[in-house]
Design a protein around this motif. Structure first.
Motif, PDB file in Angstrom:
ATOM      1  N   GLY A 131       0.757  -1.228   0.000  1.00  0.00           N
ATOM      2  CA  GLY A 131       0.000   0.000   0.000  1.00  0.00           C
ATOM      3  C   GLY A 131       0.795   1.290   0.000  1.00  0.00           C
ATOM      4  N   LEU A 132       0.057   2.354   0.207  1.00  0.00           N
ATOM      5  CA  LEU A 132       0.570   3.715   0.080  1.00  0.00           C
ATOM      6  C   LEU A 132       1.773   3.977   0.973  1.00  0.00           C
ATOM      7  CD1 LEU A 132      -0.202   6.390  -1.374  1.00  0.00           C
ATOM      8  CD2 LEU A 132      -1.493   6.979   0.682  1.00  0.00           C
ATOM      9  N   HIS A 133       1.717   3.501   2.196  1.00  0.00           N
ATOM     10  CA  HIS A 133       2.799   3.731   3.157  1.00  0.00           C
ATOM     11  C   HIS A 133       3.664   2.476   3.256  1.00  0.00           C
ATOM     12  CE1 HIS A 133       0.775   7.470   4.162  1.00  0.00           C
ATOM     13  NE2 HIS A 133      -0.348   6.781   4.241  1.00  0.00           N
ATOM     14  N   ALA A 136      -6.628  12.242   1.186  1.00  0.00           N
ATOM     15  CA  ALA A 136      -6.355  11.905  -0.212  1.00  0.00           C
ATOM     16  C   ALA A 136      -4.882  12.171  -0.496  1.00  0.00           C
ATOM     17  CB  ALA A 136      -7.226  12.732  -1.145  1.00  0.00           C
ATOM     18  N   TYR A 137      -4.175  11.137  -0.975  1.00  0.00           N
ATOM     19  CA  TYR A 137      -2.750  11.221  -1.267  1.00  0.00           C
ATOM     20  C   TYR A 137      -2.500  10.887  -2.730  1.00  0.00           C
ATOM     21  CZ  TYR A 137      -1.994  10.747   3.842  1.00  0.00           C
ATOM     22  OH  TYR A 137      -2.000  10.915   5.198  1.00  0.00           O
ATOM     23  N   ASP A 138      -1.300  11.236  -3.193  1.00  0.00           N
ATOM     24  CA  ASP A 138      -0.815  10.655  -4.435  1.00  0.00           C
ATOM     25  C   ASP A 138       0.685  10.420  -4.344  1.00  0.00           C
ATOM     26  OD1 ASP A 138       0.416  13.118  -4.968  1.00  0.00           O
ATOM     27  OD2 ASP A 138      -0.954  13.664  -6.581  1.00  0.00           O
ATOM     28  N   ALA A 186       0.558   5.927  -6.758  1.00  0.00           N
ATOM     29  CA  ALA A 186      -0.775   6.160  -6.192  1.00  0.00           C
ATOM     30  C   ALA A 186      -1.348   7.426  -6.782  1.00  0.00           C
ATOM     31  CB  ALA A 186      -0.714   6.264  -4.665  1.00  0.00           C
ATOM     32  N   ALA A 187      -2.509   7.304  -7.390  1.00  0.00           N
ATOM     33  CA  ALA A 187      -3.180   8.465  -7.960  1.00  0.00           C
ATOM     34  C   ALA A 187      -4.083   9.102  -6.919  1.00  0.00           C
ATOM     35  CB  ALA A 187      -4.013   8.063  -9.177  1.00  0.00           C
ATOM     36  N   ASP A 199      16.947  -7.136  -7.377  1.00  0.00           N
ATOM     37  CA  ASP A 199      16.947  -8.427  -8.084  1.00  0.00           C
ATOM     38  C   ASP A 199      16.021  -9.449  -7.435  1.00  0.00           C
ATOM     39  OD1 ASP A 199      18.529  -8.621  -5.823  1.00  0.00           O
ATOM     40  OD2 ASP A 199      19.999  -9.959  -6.739  1.00  0.00           O
ATOM     41  N   THR A 200      15.558  -9.162  -6.187  1.00  0.00           N
ATOM     42  CA  THR A 200      14.680 -10.126  -5.506  1.00  0.00           C
ATOM     43  C   THR A 200      13.382  -9.517  -5.003  1.00  0.00           C
ATOM     44  OG1 THR A 200      15.818  -9.697  -3.400  1.00  0.00           O
ATOM     45  CG2 THR A 200      16.607 -11.577  -4.716  1.00  0.00           C
ATOM     46  N   MET A 201      13.263  -8.176  -5.015  1.00  0.00           N
ATOM     47  CA  MET A 201      12.074  -7.522  -4.478  1.00  0.00           C
ATOM     48  C   MET A 201      11.488  -6.567  -5.506  1.00  0.00           C
ATOM     49  SD  MET A 201      12.972  -6.667  -0.483  1.00  0.00           S
ATOM     50  CE  MET A 201      14.347  -5.551  -0.843  1.00  0.00           C
ATOM     51  N   VAL A 202      10.153  -6.409  -5.460  1.00  0.00           N
ATOM     52  CA  VAL A 202       9.464  -5.518  -6.385  1.00  0.00           C
ATOM     53  C   VAL A 202       8.215  -4.979  -5.700  1.00  0.00           C
ATOM     54  CG1 VAL A 202       8.067  -7.367  -7.422  1.00  0.00           C
ATOM     55  CG2 VAL A 202       8.608  -5.319  -8.772  1.00  0.00           C
ATOM     56  N   ILE A 203       7.773  -3.790  -6.095  1.00  0.00           N
ATOM     57  CA  ILE A 203       6.554  -3.206  -5.540  1.00  0.00           C
ATOM     58  C   ILE A 203       5.493  -3.061  -6.618  1.00  0.00           C
ATOM     59  CG2 ILE A 203       7.466  -2.022  -3.511  1.00  0.00           C
ATOM     60  CD1 ILE A 203       7.892   0.472  -5.214  1.00  0.00           C
ATOM     61  N   ILE A 204       4.225  -3.147  -6.189  1.00  0.00           N
ATOM     62  CA  ILE A 204       3.098  -3.035  -7.098  1.00  0.00           C
ATOM     63  C   ILE A 204       2.002  -2.188  -6.456  1.00  0.00           C
ATOM     64  CG2 ILE A 204       3.568  -5.311  -8.116  1.00  0.00           C
ATOM     65  CD1 ILE A 204       1.194  -6.408  -6.536  1.00  0.00           C
ATOM     66  N   GLY A 205       1.013  -1.780  -7.250  1.00  0.00           N
ATOM     67  CA  GLY A 205      -0.126  -1.051  -6.724  1.00  0.00           C
ATOM     68  C   GLY A 205       0.290   0.255  -6.078  1.00  0.00           C
TER      69      GLY A 205
END
Length: 427
Positions: A199-201, A315-317, A338-339, A327-333
């Protein structure tokens, strides 16, 4: 709802943001090659992105387990939002759209009112121009979390609650580099990849890059509520958007007659660390006063809402996160992008991310190349969505005497937003 619906109806035209409308990593068989694909994925975060990613990875032949910080349940239970055609069609790729459709309701049009109650126009919601079945679905955030988690559980995907991520390290093994996640309760978990859907944080975002930007508070609070009393929205089977003199208001009737409403209000950032500084009853009084001078249903709907049916959020963005992966970690969403919720695409973008990432991990020879492919397929689209949403947010507070400064139906047209809603993922 969250601001997620505020400007779904005033999206820029396709020519403004020429984003590709189809995503594919490369030709694949539909399941992973055991010799090259990761054997086990640790998914940090049990929200929408986490559940969808786990199901997509399972479909791709990759084992996944979800680690959720909270003991149980879903956060932001009082909010509601839209899932547009692009999100629904992405869920269809993994056969997870049915429960979402069954637990939501449609709206096909949006009507605009000025502060004097005058009709400013009406138009189809994005995705409904050619086929009403592709229109957006409205549901509570908690409901979407619940049905997606129930579907994941039905498929045998494990969710570990009470697992708050505090660290991660690369370790060498006989099968190559792996990652070990450390949790606040003292436990650890080991996998081939770690996917931050937190998530966002996001903690994962800062583990990947300690200098990563923080979310920006947009200067607006979003308040939502539910009522069965008061004045009904003037337009059934639609969203009614009201440009008040001092705040923006939107509402839609649920099939059982309950009115779901939200307001976008300028104000200071709310403290997330402790009890609510403004009580639901105080929000009701404040919003009622803001809409009192308008000749619209807004004030009556707010005042007809019981205090325990009102919730508020910031409300954040997050416009751009330079580094999405190691090489082993990635973030999504929301952990990656964040819009400000005005584009009504937060849930759909997270859903798309999870499925595109799964295809990349399935088709590419190793996690680093899969993560790079995912970044290449997603970054332009999501950053343009964030920019579009920020542009929509500004005019909400700039109207004079109820005359909206943003695109009205006559200028926006029924086809606006197709670059968002017509996006499809090839499995």
């Amino acid at each position: 709802m969250t601001d997620d619906v505020t400007a779904a109806l005033t999206t820029s035209s396709p020519s403004t943001f020429p984003t590709p409308n189809r995503a594919t990593s490369q030709a694949g068989s539909g399941t992973a090659n055991p010799a090259t694909a990761p054997g086990r994925a640790l998914i940090i975060g049990g929200g929408i992105a986490g559940a969808v990613t786990a199901m997509a990875l399972q479909k791709a032949g990759i084992e996944a387990e979800i680690y959720e910080a909270y003991p149980s349940g879903a956060d932001d239970a009082g909010a509601f939002f839209l899932v547009f055609a692009n999100g629904l069609e992405a869920l269809r790729v993994i056969d997870a759209h049915g429960p979402v459709v069954a637990n939501s309701f449609p709206a096909h049009r949006v009507a605009f009112l000025g502060d004097r109650g005058e009709n400013l126009g009406e138009r189809p919601l994005a995705g409904t121009e050619h086929d009403a079945r592709l229109g957006p679905r409205t549901l509570r955030r908690a409901t979407l979390n619940r049905v997606l988690h129930a579907e994941a559980a039905r498929r045998g995907i494990a969710v570990r609650h009470g697992k708050r991520l505090i660290g991660a390290e690369r370790v060498a093994s006989a099968h190559g580099t792996r990652v070990v996640a450390a949790f606040a309760d003292g436990s650890t978990a080991e996998g081939d990849v770690l996917i931050g859907a937190d998530g966002l944080h996001s903690v994962t975002r800062t583990l990947i890059d300690p200098a990563a930007p923080r979310p920006r508070y947009t200067g607006r609070n979003t308040v939502c509520g539910y009522t069965r009393a008061g004045t009904a929205p003037p337009t059934p089977d639609a969203y009614t958007m009201i440009f008040g003199k001092r705040a923006f208001f939107g509402c839609t009737p649920a099939p059982d007659g309950e009115v779901w409403w939200f307001a976008s209000v300028p104000g200071p950032e709310l403290d997330r660390s402790g009890p609510a500084a403004v009580t639901p009853g105080a929000w009701r009084q404040r919003l009622g006063a803001l809409f009192d001078g308008d000749h619209t249903p807004a004030a009556a709907l707010v005042r007809a809402t019981a205090g325990d049916r009102i919730t508020a959020a910031n409300a954040y963005d997050l416009a751009s996160t330079p580094v999405w992966h190691t090489d082993t970690m990635v973030i999504i969403g929301d952990a990656a992008h964040a819009a400000a919720p005005h584009a009504a695409q937060g849930a759909s973008m997270a859903i798309e991310d999870g499925i595109v990432l799964a295809t990349c991990l399935r088709d590419r020879p190793d996690p680093p190349s899969a993560f790079a492919a995912y970044d290449g397929l997603r970054r332009e689209r999501v950053e343009k969505t964030v920019a579009a949403s920020a542009a929509m947010a500004a005019p909400i507070g700039s109207q004079a005497a109820g005359r909206p400064a943003l695109r009205t139906p006559e200028r926006g047209g029924g086809g606006a937003g197709n670059w968002l809603t017509e996006y499809r993922i090839a499995w």
